[in-house]
Design an enzyme around this catalytic site. Structure first.
Site, PDB file in Angstrom:
ATOM      1  N   GLU A 232       6.000  -5.106  11.099  1.00 23.95           N
ATOM      2  CA  GLU A 232       4.932  -4.444  11.524  1.00 23.95           C
ATOM      3  C   GLU A 232       3.527  -5.071  11.463  1.00 23.95           C
ATOM      4  O   GLU A 232       2.679  -4.855  12.327  1.00 23.95           O
ATOM      5  CB  GLU A 232       4.693  -2.833  10.933  1.00 23.95           C
ATOM      6  CG  GLU A 232       5.984  -2.216  11.273  1.00 23.95           C
ATOM      7  CD  GLU A 232       5.836  -0.582  11.161  1.00 23.95           C
ATOM      8  OE1 GLU A 232       4.611  -0.251  10.412  1.00 23.95           O
ATOM      9  OE2 GLU A 232       6.463   0.051  11.919  1.00 23.95           O
ATOM     10  N   VAL A 233       3.546  -5.970  10.646  1.00 19.79           N
ATOM     11  CA  VAL A 233       2.401  -6.685  10.381  1.00 19.79           C
ATOM     12  C   VAL A 233       2.608  -8.503  10.885  1.00 19.79           C
ATOM     13  O   VAL A 233       3.396  -8.948  10.229  1.00 19.79           O
ATOM     14  CB  VAL A 233       1.842  -6.739   8.866  1.00 19.79           C
ATOM     15  CG1 VAL A 233       0.626  -7.565   8.762  1.00 19.79           C
ATOM     16  CG2 VAL A 233       1.358  -5.389   8.653  1.00 19.79           C
TER      17      VAL A 233
ATOM     18  N   ILE B 168       0.818  -1.150   0.238  1.00 22.99           N
ATOM     19  CA  ILE B 168      -0.040  -0.027  -0.085  1.00 22.99           C
ATOM     20  C   ILE B 168       0.867   1.440  -0.086  1.00 22.99           C
ATOM     21  O   ILE B 168       0.394   2.452  -0.427  1.00 22.99           O
ATOM     22  CB  ILE B 168      -1.064  -0.062   1.327  1.00 22.99           C
ATOM     23  CG1 ILE B 168      -2.177   0.901   0.928  1.00 22.99           C
ATOM     24  CG2 ILE B 168      -0.197   0.303   2.402  1.00 22.99           C
ATOM     25  CD1 ILE B 168      -3.160   0.732   2.190  1.00 22.99           C
TER      26      ILE B 168
ATOM     27  N   HIS C  50       5.190 -11.898   5.498  1.00 25.93           N
ATOM     28  CA  HIS C  50       5.223 -11.397   4.145  1.00 25.93           C
ATOM     29  C   HIS C  50       6.514 -11.244   3.749  1.00 25.93           C
ATOM     30  O   HIS C  50       7.526 -10.931   4.538  1.00 25.93           O
ATOM     31  CB  HIS C  50       4.414 -10.268   4.372  1.00 25.93           C
ATOM     32  CG  HIS C  50       4.756  -9.055   5.443  1.00 25.93           C
ATOM     33  ND1 HIS C  50       4.319  -9.426   6.598  1.00 25.93           N
ATOM     34  CD2 HIS C  50       5.627  -8.101   5.230  1.00 25.93           C
ATOM     35  CE1 HIS C  50       5.075  -8.429   7.302  1.00 25.93           C
ATOM     36  NE2 HIS C  50       5.532  -7.683   6.526  1.00 25.93           N
TER      37      HIS C  50
HETATM   38  P1  AMP Z   1       6.700  -5.030   7.644  1.00 25.41           P
HETATM   39  O1  AMP Z   1       7.417  -3.733   8.392  1.00 25.41           O
HETATM   40  O2  AMP Z   1       7.921  -5.948   7.056  1.00 25.41           O
HETATM   41  O3  AMP Z   1       5.800  -5.602   8.530  1.00 25.41           O
HETATM   42  O4  AMP Z   1       5.786  -4.310   6.427  1.00 25.41           O
HETATM   43  C1  AMP Z   1       4.702  -4.371   6.539  1.00 25.41           C
HETATM   44  C2  AMP Z   1       4.460  -3.567   5.059  1.00 25.41           C
HETATM   45  O5  AMP Z   1       3.013  -3.938   5.037  1.00 25.41           O
HETATM   46  C3  AMP Z   1       4.616  -2.273   4.903  1.00 25.41           C
HETATM   47  O6  AMP Z   1       5.308  -2.257   3.716  1.00 25.41           O
HETATM   48  C4  AMP Z   1       3.196  -1.737   4.607  1.00 25.41           C
HETATM   49  O7  AMP Z   1       3.192  -0.796   3.731  1.00 25.41           O
HETATM   50  C5  AMP Z   1       2.384  -2.671   4.091  1.00 25.41           C
HETATM   51  N1  AMP Z   1       0.649  -2.768   4.367  1.00 25.41           N
HETATM   52  C6  AMP Z   1       0.238  -2.490   5.589  1.00 25.41           C
HETATM   53  N2  AMP Z   1      -0.950  -2.601   5.422  1.00 25.41           N
HETATM   54  C7  AMP Z   1      -1.127  -3.088   4.120  1.00 25.41           C
HETATM   55  C8  AMP Z   1      -2.214  -2.964   3.212  1.00 25.41           C
HETATM   56  N3  AMP Z   1      -3.712  -2.970   3.873  1.00 25.41           N
HETATM   57  N4  AMP Z   1      -2.444  -3.328   2.133  1.00 25.41           N
HETATM   58  C9  AMP Z   1      -1.056  -3.497   1.286  1.00 25.41           C
HETATM   59  N5  AMP Z   1       0.166  -3.482   2.305  1.00 25.41           N
HETATM   60  C10 AMP Z   1      -0.059  -3.122   3.403  1.00 25.41           C
END
Ligand code: AMP
Length: 125
Positions: free
Chosen positions: A105-106, A40, A110
């Site tokens: 963060e998620v 995103i 991924h």
């Molecule tokens: P990380 O810091 O490795 O956990 O990366 C999390 C990534 O998820 C970041 O690059 C965000 O921009 C991406 N992200 C968070 N929410 C969404 C979403 N709803 N759709 C697509 N990407 C997302």
């Protein structure tokens, strides 16, 4: 906020909700093991996230708990997405942030797939 990658899987995390179709995503590829969609907030010309369909918090979690079929399916999916996007000849970068020091963060595994141009140094400190 970076997460604690040792916490149990949260089935309401944002990527779990994308997998269930509860939140929109710009999907680019999918099979029984993995889903790929555009980040995103892209940090390169091509910035796609590839996630396993199983409930794994992190790379650590997948590598410890997933079946051989899930691991093989996920690793093959990452390669397939890169090929489908035409990134192999020009080159690309993979990144799987894990836990607090990794900046994750998620809390659903991924792999970031970056490409579309020269990516610069591996880490900027
Ligand atoms: P990380 O810091 O490795 O956990 O990366 C999390 C990534 O998820 C970041 O690059 C965000 O921009 C991406 N992200 C968070 N929410 C969404 C979403 N709803 N759709 C697509 N990407 C997302």
């Amino acid at each position: 906020m970076p997460i604690d990658a040792t916490l149990p899987y949260d089935p309401n995390n944002v990527f779990a909700r994308i997998l269930r179709g509860e939140l929109p995503a710009k999907r680019v590829w999918e099979d029984e093991h993995a889903l790929a969609f555009h980040d995103i907030a892209p940090q390169s010309a091509v910035h796609v996230l590839v996630i396993p369909k199983g409930p794994y918090v992190s790379w650590d979690d997948l590598s410890a708990r997933a079946s051989d079929a899930e691991i093989a399916g996920f690793v093959r999916a990452v390669g397939t997405v890169a090929r489908e996007l035409g990134l192999v000849a020009p080159g690309y970068r993979l990144l799987a942030n894990t836990g607090a020091h990794g900046g994750q963060e998620v809390p659903h595994l991924h792999v970031h797939l970056f490409g579309g141009g020269p990516l610069g140094p591996m880490l900027v400190r």
